[in-house]
Enzyme design. Structure first.
Site, mmCIF file in Angstrom:
data_model
loop_
_atom_site.group_PDB
_atom_site.id
_atom_site.type_symbol
_atom_site.label_atom_id
_atom_site.label_comp_id
_atom_site.label_asym_id
_atom_site.label_seq_id
_atom_site.Cartn_x
_atom_site.Cartn_y
_atom_site.Cartn_z
ATOM 1 C CG HIS A 103 -2.408 0.902 1.039
ATOM 2 N ND1 HIS A 103 -2.454 1.642 -0.062
ATOM 3 C CD2 HIS A 103 -3.451 0.962 2.062
ATOM 4 C CE1 HIS A 103 -3.504 2.209 0.275
ATOM 5 N NE2 HIS A 103 -4.154 2.046 1.111
ATOM 6 C CE LYS A 186 -27.002 1.648 -7.239
ATOM 7 N NZ LYS A 186 -26.514 1.773 -8.524
ATOM 8 C CE LYS A 187 -35.566 -3.665 -7.537
ATOM 9 N NZ LYS A 187 -35.937 -4.944 -7.645
ATOM 10 C CG PHE A 188 -34.441 -0.539 0.853
ATOM 11 C CD1 PHE A 188 -35.998 -0.877 1.128
ATOM 12 C CD2 PHE A 188 -33.472 -1.635 1.192
ATOM 13 C CE1 PHE A 188 -36.119 -2.283 1.160
ATOM 14 C CE2 PHE A 188 -33.982 -2.792 1.594
ATOM 15 C CZ PHE A 188 -35.146 -3.215 1.619
ATOM 16 C CB SER A 191 -25.354 5.962 -1.087
ATOM 17 O OG SER A 191 -23.970 5.380 -1.066
ATOM 18 N N PRO A 192 -25.590 2.424 -1.651
ATOM 19 C CG PRO A 192 -25.526 0.963 -3.386
ATOM 20 C CD PRO A 192 -25.708 2.411 -2.954
ATOM 21 C CG ASP A 193 -19.451 4.024 0.784
ATOM 22 O OD1 ASP A 193 -18.802 3.255 0.623
ATOM 23 O OD2 ASP A 193 -19.339 5.056 1.364
ATOM 24 C CE1 TYR A 225 -7.895 6.716 6.433
ATOM 25 C CE2 TYR A 225 -8.814 4.715 5.466
ATOM 26 C CZ TYR A 225 -7.785 5.874 5.315
ATOM 27 O OH TYR A 225 -7.262 6.252 4.345
ATOM 28 C CB THR A 238 -6.399 7.938 0.117
ATOM 29 O OG1 THR A 238 -5.480 8.170 1.230
ATOM 30 C CG2 THR A 238 -6.357 6.661 -0.704
#
Length: 401
Positions: A103, A186-188, A191-193, A225, A238
């Site tokens: 990383h 998404k139907k709810f 945002s998935p995140d 984080y 980042t």
């Protein structure tokens, strides 16, 4: 060719897994032992990547992940790695494969882009595998790198192996996936995140509450984080999204408070995800606080007085990442991905939200931490959150459960 012409040699690769200062001294010893070693090291250092051909045959995503993370359950393949390289491709004896990125010089986003393009190309029926006799004949055959060792080098290898075994023996890992995925979220209307982050926050909130003397479970020894990419800027890497907010804490509290109605919980969740989205957008625009403060802190020269800010207990606690999270996605990453926790008493939580019918989580920690319990809390939080919003249109989500 490599299989037919390889011989067992000294476990030089395990030296690269050791403490950086120790490895630097061992590197010098390796160079001093023989000129051939210096040539070998130059060949490895100047290579764009390394390919590790393993004899292991992983039979599950967890086993494969441990082989990639630290050379296996007991570190048995550690000697067949070169941990300094930013890119290692591991090919196992049963045709499974993995990738390890270092990383300090390689971020997740460019790594995923590279791998996604590679795997998409390989999967294509039009891909040229380069295995015709004419193509093979134009390539020089691989040459074996033979290492010359001295008693000092052999002792260093043994010491590195011992240190690696101790580290590997401390590591724990858990993996899970939900019964629904991106499409349902998404139907709810979310945002998935942000949804996945709230799952993590609720799971850790409950984990802490079960072990905390505070009735509201608010004792946290550090922050959460989430990585945000700033690659929209020249040399950008980042910034930090601080996922724990007042809004997320109030929502977490509400989920186990019987006096709070479902409608109130939904409104609190919407507020929490809205705040998360706002903070994420700022971080991507390099408007976070952590890289700025990190830069200022690193400007302090040896012997200079450290400003009070950097000694403040709240500042120290606030940059102790007890829960380190990030999300990347490729449709090819069906086995999952992950990394290690960044503090001894913390967790590394890698997740993927791009699959239509499941959210994937990988949790790493030391064995003295409640890894399995945290995984169970993730599973419960994911189901509780789905149940909270499923009543809005339960029948329309059954196909992805």
């Amino acid at each position: 060719h490599i299989y037919d012409n390889s011989t067992e040699g000294p476990e030089v690769g395990v030296l690269t897994s050791n403490n950086r200062d120790v490895w630097a001294k061992d590197y010098a010893s390796l160079v001093a032992a023989d000129r051939q070693n210096a040539t070998n090291l130059e060949d490895i250092v100047t290579a764009a990547f390394v390919v590790c051909l393993d004899t292991a045959r992983p039979s599950s995503p967890l086993e494969l992940s441990k082989l990639a993370f630290h050379g296996g359950e007991k570190g048995e393949m550690l000697g067949n790695r070169w941990w300094d390289k930013p890119a290692q491709f591991i090919i196992f004896d049963n045709a499974e494969a993995a990738y390890v990125g270092e990383h300090s010089v390689m971020d997740g986003t460019p790594s995923v882009t590279m791998l996604d393009r590679m795997l998409t190309a390989i999967k294509s029926p039009d891909f040229d595998h380069g295995n015709t006799q004419d193509q093979i004949g134009r390539l020089s055959p691989p040459s074996l790198l033979e290492w010359k060792t001295t008693p000092a080098v052999q002792s260093a290898i043994a010491s590195a192996r011992k240190a690696a075994n101790e580290n590997v023996g401390k590591q724990d890992m858990g993996m899970t996936s939900t019964s629904y995925g991106r499409d349902a979220v998404k139907k709810f209307g979310f945002s998935p995140d942000a949804w996945a982050q709230m799952i993590i926050q609720l799971a850790y909130h409950r984990l802490v509450a079960s072990k905390s003397p505070h009735k509201d479970g608010r004792r946290r020894n550090g922050g959460t984080y989430e990585a945000a990419s700033t690659r929209g800027f020249l040399k950008g890497r980042t910034e930090t999204i601080r996922s724990v907010t007042e809004e997320s804490m109030v929502w977490c509290d509400s989920m186990d408070n019987p006096s709070v109605s479902e409608e109130e919980r939904k409104q609190l969740f919407k507020a929490a995800t809205k705040r998360h989205g706002e903070d994420a957008a700022k971080a991507v625009k390099a408007m976070g606080i952590d890289r700025h403060l990190f830069g200022l802190q690193n400007m302090i020269k040896p012997g200079e007085d450290v400003p009070e800010l950097f000694k403040d207990p709240l500042f120290v606690r606030g940059k102790t990442w007890i829960v380190s999270t990030s999300a990347i996605f490729s449709p090819h990453f069906t086995r999952g991905y992950g990394w290690g926790q960044v503090v001894p008493n913390g967790f590394g939580v890698a997740y993927m939200t791009g699959f239509p019918d499941e959210l994937k989580f990988t949790v790493t920690s030391q064995k003295d931490q409640p890894n399995a319990q945290f995984v169970r809390e993730l599973e419960k939080a994911a189901e509780d959150l789905r149940s909270l919003f499923e009543s809005q249109g339960a029948s329309s989500f059954k196909s992805v459960m």
